[in-house]
Design an enzyme around this catalytic site. Structure first.
Site, PDB file in Angstrom:
ATOM      1  N   ARG A  54       0.791  -1.230   0.000  1.00  0.00           N
ATOM      2  CA  ARG A  54       0.000   0.000   0.000  1.00  0.00           C
ATOM      3  C   ARG A  54       0.828   1.287   0.000  1.00  0.00           C
ATOM      4  NH1 ARG A  54      -3.245   1.575   3.277  1.00  0.00           N
ATOM      5  NH2 ARG A  54      -4.864   2.231   1.851  1.00  0.00           N
TER       6      ARG A  54
ATOM      7  N   CYS B 200      14.892  -4.841  -3.952  1.00  0.00           N
ATOM      8  CA  CYS B 200      15.745  -4.038  -4.833  1.00  0.00           C
ATOM      9  C   CYS B 200      14.913  -3.141  -5.737  1.00  0.00           C
ATOM     10  CB  CYS B 200      16.650  -4.956  -5.643  1.00  0.00           C
ATOM     11  SG  CYS B 200      17.713  -5.915  -4.568  1.00  0.00           S
TER      12      CYS B 200
END
Ligand SMILES: *Cc1c(COP(=O)(O)O)cnc(C)c1O
Length: 429
Positions: free
Chosen positions: A320, A349
């Site tokens: 979210r 990453c």
């Protein structure tokens, strides 16, 4: 830091965050991190709050599985009296696995395929909410083939102005992909009355999520009432009006609480005027505040004038913040009393992998536990295994008891469906 969204179910005792009577440190020690922790008490309170607000109105609350489809959570809501609202064959399966009878399940969604429609008809769900004429025609042929009659709701796009905290969670304005455009609604209703295998049983809307005021409901309800009068004159015998979900949740102090009275007045009038039973599809409202995501601080880093807390939960666990720019309050489970301005980021990453940016919050050190609040809705369900990160565990707390209701995923689960040694099919012969 201040208490913010802390309440009776999530409070500090002797300086340590508890969920009900269970220490977050205890859960982290036994289950590890990251872990979603849900309070059964909050879910019960939320369910009772809404059902008492609607007590004068013939109604049924159908919990929307896409907010949190853990079967233990579903079972809790079913035992409180909730029905289910699903948007895929997988969610229909989950709902049935959690013990919901088909007659207590609503099936919606903008892109149901033929297989899913067939599954819904075969199961005999309470209502299939249809979003286009093409879907209605497909459903009619499937129902005929199965010798069944499908109870249908038409999801109308009432094309009202919807204000939500993020554009991705508004659904009921003109031009959205959801629902039947207002101008086509009567034409679709006439088709529903004419097509074999279809019973036009309901009109439906879902305007969006986290609706700050009841105004969109008022405007939507007016349109649904107007259409209901027209389809009734055309011969329909409506049994339900379905007003969708969208009730707001407080993510930080100052966020609006639902205007229960205003809401009940609007949806109650709609049910009364149409002489039907009211259906409500709450998702976020029942479960968001019930959950926290527990995570552990791995490192601190100072870079480019900013202070980072690198934690062991990332965007793959709670999407979210990066997907919706959503705010989740973050506290130390055992605050030291010091505060800091931090970016709380995960191990994934991606520069978009964050839980909070530029946040004044409890200062935290490597090894400390943090709680990301209001994570019970659209949390675990939106997770992925991106970066080959096993999915977190889920825990339910009820008073002094807690249970792991979803085990932490293991490395072996990550490759379970793959073939490293392909079994070729030869398309040349
Ligand atoms: C997402 C959704 C809901 C639930 O919305 P909340 O804002 O979580 O209450 C209800 N109905 C439909 C059709 C949905 O797509």
């Amino acid at each position: 830091m201040g208490e913010g969204v802390l309440d009776a179910a999530f409070a500090r005792r002797d300086g340590v965050l508890h969920c009900e009577d269970v220490s977050a440190e205890r859960i982290a020690r036994e289950v590890g991190t990251p872990t979603f922790v849900y309070s059964a008490r909050v879910i019960r309170e939320r369910y009772r709050r809404l059902s008492s607000a609607l007590s004068g109105i013939p109604h049924q609350l159908h919990f929307t599985l896409k907010a949190n489809s853990n079967r233990a959570v579903l079972t809790l809501l079913r035992q409180l009296g909730a029905g289910a609202d699903v948007v895929s064959g997988g969610e229909l399966f989950r709902a049935q696995q959690a013990g919901f009878a088909a007659r207590d399940i609503l099936f919606g969604g903008v892109g149901k395929n033929a297989l899913e429609l067939r599954e819904a008809v075969l199961a005999g769900v309470k209502l299939i909410n249809v979003e286009s004429l093409a879907e209605l025609e497909l459903l009619s042929s499937i129902a005929q083939e199965l010798g069944a009659t499908a109870a249908v709701g038409l999801r109308i796009n009432p094309e009202v102005l919807v204000k939500t905290p993020h554009a991705y969670i508004a659904t009921g304005a003109k031009g959205h992909k959801f629902g039947i455009p207002w101008d086509d609604a009567m034409h679709c209703a006439e088709a529903a009355l004419r097509l074999p295998g279809i019973e036009l049983a309901a009109l439906d809307m879902h305007l969006g999520s986290q609706l700050a005021t009841v105004e969109p409901y008022r405007m939507g309800a007016e349109r649904i009432a107007e259409l209901a009068a027209r389809v009734t004159r055309a011969g329909a015998q409506l049994r339900y009006v379905d007003v969708g979900g969208g009730l707001p949740v407080s993510y930080q102090s100052g966020d609006p609480e639902p205007d229960f009275e205003g809401y009940a007045a609007i949806v109650g009038a709609l049910a009364r005027e149409t002489g039907t039973e009211l259906l409500v599809e709450p998702g976020r409202f029942f479960v968001a505040a019930s959950g926290v995501l527990l995570a552990r601080v791995l490192y601190r880093k100072h870079s480019g004038g900013k202070d980072y807390a690198i934690v062991d939960a990332g965007m793959n666990d709670l999407l979210r913040p990066s997907h919706y720019d959503a705010y989740h309050q973050i506290d130390a489970v055992r605050p030291s009393g010091a505060t800091a301005r931090l970016d709380v980021v995960g191990p994934v990453c991606e520069s978009g992998d964050f839980l909070a940016l530029d946040r004044e919050m409890d200062d935290v050190s490597p090894g400390d536990l943090i709680a990301v609040h209001t994570a019970g809705a659209y949390g675990y369900v939106m997770g992925s295994t991106y970066n080959a990160r096993p999915r977190p565990a889920e825990v339910v707390v009820d008073g002094p008891k807690f249970a792991v209701v979803t085990a932490r995923e293991q490395y072996a689960d990550l490759v379970r469906l793959e073939q490293s040694d392909p079994v070729w099919s030869d398309a040349s012969c």
